[in-house]
Scaffold this active site. Structure first.
Site, PDB file in Angstrom:
ATOM      1  N   TYR A 126     -12.391   4.669 -45.481  1.00  0.00           N
ATOM      2  CA  TYR A 126     -13.381   4.741 -46.561  1.00  0.00           C
ATOM      3  C   TYR A 126     -12.668   4.606 -47.890  1.00  0.00           C
ATOM      4  O   TYR A 126     -11.682   5.291 -48.139  1.00  0.00           O
ATOM      5  CB  TYR A 126     -14.113   6.099 -46.528  1.00  0.00           C
ATOM      6  CG  TYR A 126     -15.036   6.312 -47.707  1.00  0.00           C
ATOM      7  CD1 TYR A 126     -16.402   6.055 -47.596  1.00  0.00           C
ATOM      8  CD2 TYR A 126     -14.537   6.735 -48.946  1.00  0.00           C
ATOM      9  CE1 TYR A 126     -17.241   6.223 -48.684  1.00  0.00           C
ATOM     10  CE2 TYR A 126     -15.376   6.896 -50.040  1.00  0.00           C
ATOM     11  CZ  TYR A 126     -16.719   6.642 -49.897  1.00  0.00           C
ATOM     12  OH  TYR A 126     -17.554   6.787 -50.977  1.00  0.00           O
TER      13      TYR A 126
ATOM     14  N   GLU B 273     -18.682   1.191 -53.194  1.00  0.00           N
ATOM     15  CA  GLU B 273     -18.174   1.827 -51.982  1.00  0.00           C
ATOM     16  C   GLU B 273     -17.968   0.812 -50.857  1.00  0.00           C
ATOM     17  O   GLU B 273     -18.793  -0.075 -50.668  1.00  0.00           O
ATOM     18  CB  GLU B 273     -19.225   2.866 -51.568  1.00  0.00           C
ATOM     19  CG  GLU B 273     -18.869   3.726 -50.413  1.00  0.00           C
ATOM     20  CD  GLU B 273     -20.035   4.659 -50.065  1.00  0.00           C
ATOM     21  OE1 GLU B 273     -20.105   5.746 -50.654  1.00  0.00           O
ATOM     22  OE2 GLU B 273     -20.860   4.289 -49.223  1.00  0.00           O
TER      23      GLU B 273
END
Ligand code: GDP
Ligand code: MN
Length: 506
Positions: free
Chosen positions: A222, A310
């Protein structure tokens, strides 16, 4: 006035408040209704229009007036700093004296709060975010968009299998909901697209799918950059445990989350990212790539006024390559004026034709399902208060059909636009206009309404309440043949219920 009444306010009823603004507006609205005090109402309207440069001046004026406003202020501050309605409820139970004390103390924080004014998040679909990623040279697998299974099959053929078929809806967790499926050949791609299109994911209907070249995954990471409102800085967040819920990782294994706050004076430096990524266990090669990608993400943030960028997951494939196989970008709507292309994007995403029409006319409008009373007001707080009132007196017969805020000024053309939009909803059987004159003068609004009704010919009964600055003149000016002039909303209750239940005309 019974402050204790507030503790029973239901903060989670049915308006699409997320769409309008946030939950505490609703709270303040209820609050102003409970007090039925014009100063509070004005205050609520004022803070809700807090984007306005004049808001601080107005605030201070109102605060000098009445301690009611101080309570509002306290709540405003508490909510902004905590976002927890429960805190406010608790504060409320302690009563006005306590609140007054707290307010005085907190007034000094006004300066800081002013920087936090209203922000709404603008989300875009993954494929738009992928386009932006590509433009900045990020490793995004080739992809295309399909609105039916055959298009998906053709795309799979063009891209080369295997492919991944992904629902394009504005919610996270599509994978878990069954909205992301792999396909080994082109016929499978068609079938999977057929299964995903039309699917309901968290209340949203899937109307298009993204078909992308599938990447083999060794490991999922991530990385992202979000706005940290408390620190007034963007923060890089990364984790070697990507793919799943990042909130869950943060909660259960906080040592697997790394952060770097970005001081805009100095920018983001690759070495800071590398150090952080090594610390949380990124393999060296991946860390080097990820740090370089983060530099580009930060450039995207700066160029587009993003509140979030993101990649979840960023993946390492068995052949040693790094890919961004998901893309998420949120924008801050306060920055939209600098990005006309994003504004257009936002509008093109409106699915309701009346909403699209309203937004293209610059109105803040939200359509509600199975309502029948068109609502127009100035200031989000007052409009929501009016919606609440209709819901309350409507006995489930009369229900608000929309949210429409004509904003400050309320010139003739915006009044006219508002009426046209509200009346274009075929479900609307009556209209309730509720205007509180502050800076907006009621006589001006009345002139606007008279002008509007000249061109908007309608048989739908329109109830108008004008209160506040120049309301007496306003009511006199208002064309009595075209409008039902009321002084309190309750006066409109019975007639509106009557019109709505008969579907009758004036
Ligand atoms: P989200 O669930 O809405 O965040 O959608 P994602 O794009 O993140 O996809 C969810 C999951 O599907 C990912 O975590 C991957 O495990 C899987 N996935 C997505 N794209 C691919 C791909 O190209 N290849 C493989 N093997 N898996 C994928
Ligand atoms: Mn994802």
């Amino acid at each position: 006035m019974d402050p204790s009444g507030i503790s029973s306010v239901n903060l989670s009823h049915t308006w699409p408040v997320g769409k309008i603004k946030s939950g505490f507006v609703k709270f303040l609205t209820r609050f102003s209704l409970t007090l039925k005090h014009p100063v509070v109402t004005a205050f609520v309207s004022t803070i809700i229009d807090a984007g306005d440069a004049e808001w601080l001046r107005n605030w201070t004026e109102i605060i000098n007036y009445q301690w009611h406003a101080l309570i509002c202020l306290t709540i405003y501050i508490r909510v902004l700093s905590s976002s927890i309605p429960e805190t406010i409820r608790r504060a409320y139970r302690k009563g006005p004296v306590f609140l007054r004390k707290v307010s005085r103390r907190l007034i000094f924080q006004l300066q800081q709060i002013s920087q936090r004014e209203w922000r709404c998040i603008v989300k875009i679909q993954e494929h738009y975010a992928r386009d932006i990623f590509k433009k900045y040279g990020l490793p995004v697998p080739d992809f295309g968009l399909a609105t039916n299974p055959d298009e998906a099959r053709a795309l799979a053929k063009e891209l080369g299998t295997p492919v991944v078929v992904k629902a394009q809806v504005l919610v996270g967790g599509r994978g878990k909901a069954g909205g992301v499926k792999l396909a080994d050949d082109i016929d499978e791609a068609r079938d999977k697209a057929g299964a995903i299109l039309g699917m309901d994911i968290k209340g949203l209907k899937v109307e298009k799918v993204l078909v992308a070249k599938s990447v083999d995954i060794d490991k999922e990471y991530y990385i992202g950059i979000v706005l940290d409102r408390d620190r007034k800085q963007h923060v890089v967040i990364a984790s070697p445990a990507g793919g799943v819920d990042i909130e869950q990782v943060a909660e259960e294994t906080p040592d697997k989350i790394g952060k770097v706050w970005i001081d805009p004076k100095y920018g983001l430096h690759a070495y800071e990212c590398r150090k952080m990524l090594f610390d949380i266990g990124f393999e060296q090669k991946v860390a080097l790539h990820a740090a370089a990608i983060l530099q580009k993400l930060y450039q995207i943030v700066l160029d587009h006024d993003c509140s979030l960028v993101e990649i979840n997951p960023l993946v390492l494939s068995p052949d040693g390559n790094i890919w961004a196989i998901d893309a998420k970008i949120n924008f801050d709507d306060s920055g939209l004026f600098r990005h006309p292309e994003l504004r257009k994007l936002k509008e093109s995403e409106d699915t309701d034709p009346i909403e699209r029409d309203a937004h293209s006319r610059g109105l803040t409008y939200v359509r509600l399902e199975d309502g029948n009373v068109g609502i127009i007001g100035n200031g989000a707080g007052l409009v929501m208060g009016t919606m609440d009132e209709v819901k309350r007196f409507g006995r489930d017969i009369a229900k608000p059909a929309n949210f429409l805020d004509i904003g400050g000024g309320a010139r003739a053309d915006s009044v006219k636009n508002s009426l046209e939009v509200v009346l274009s909803d075929p479900n609307v059987k009556a209209v309730l206009i509720n205007v509180f004159g502050g800076i907006t003068r009621c006589d001006e609004v009345a002139r606007g309404l008279n002008e509007a009704i000249e061109s908007v010919k309608t048989d739908i009964p329109i109830f108008v309440r004008l209160e506040g600055t120049n309301s007496v003149e306003g009511r006199e000016i208002l064309n009595g043949d075209a409008f039902h002039v009321i002084e309190t909303l309750d006066q409109a209750a019975e007639p509106i219920i009557g019109y709505v239940s008969e579907g009758a005309v004036r």
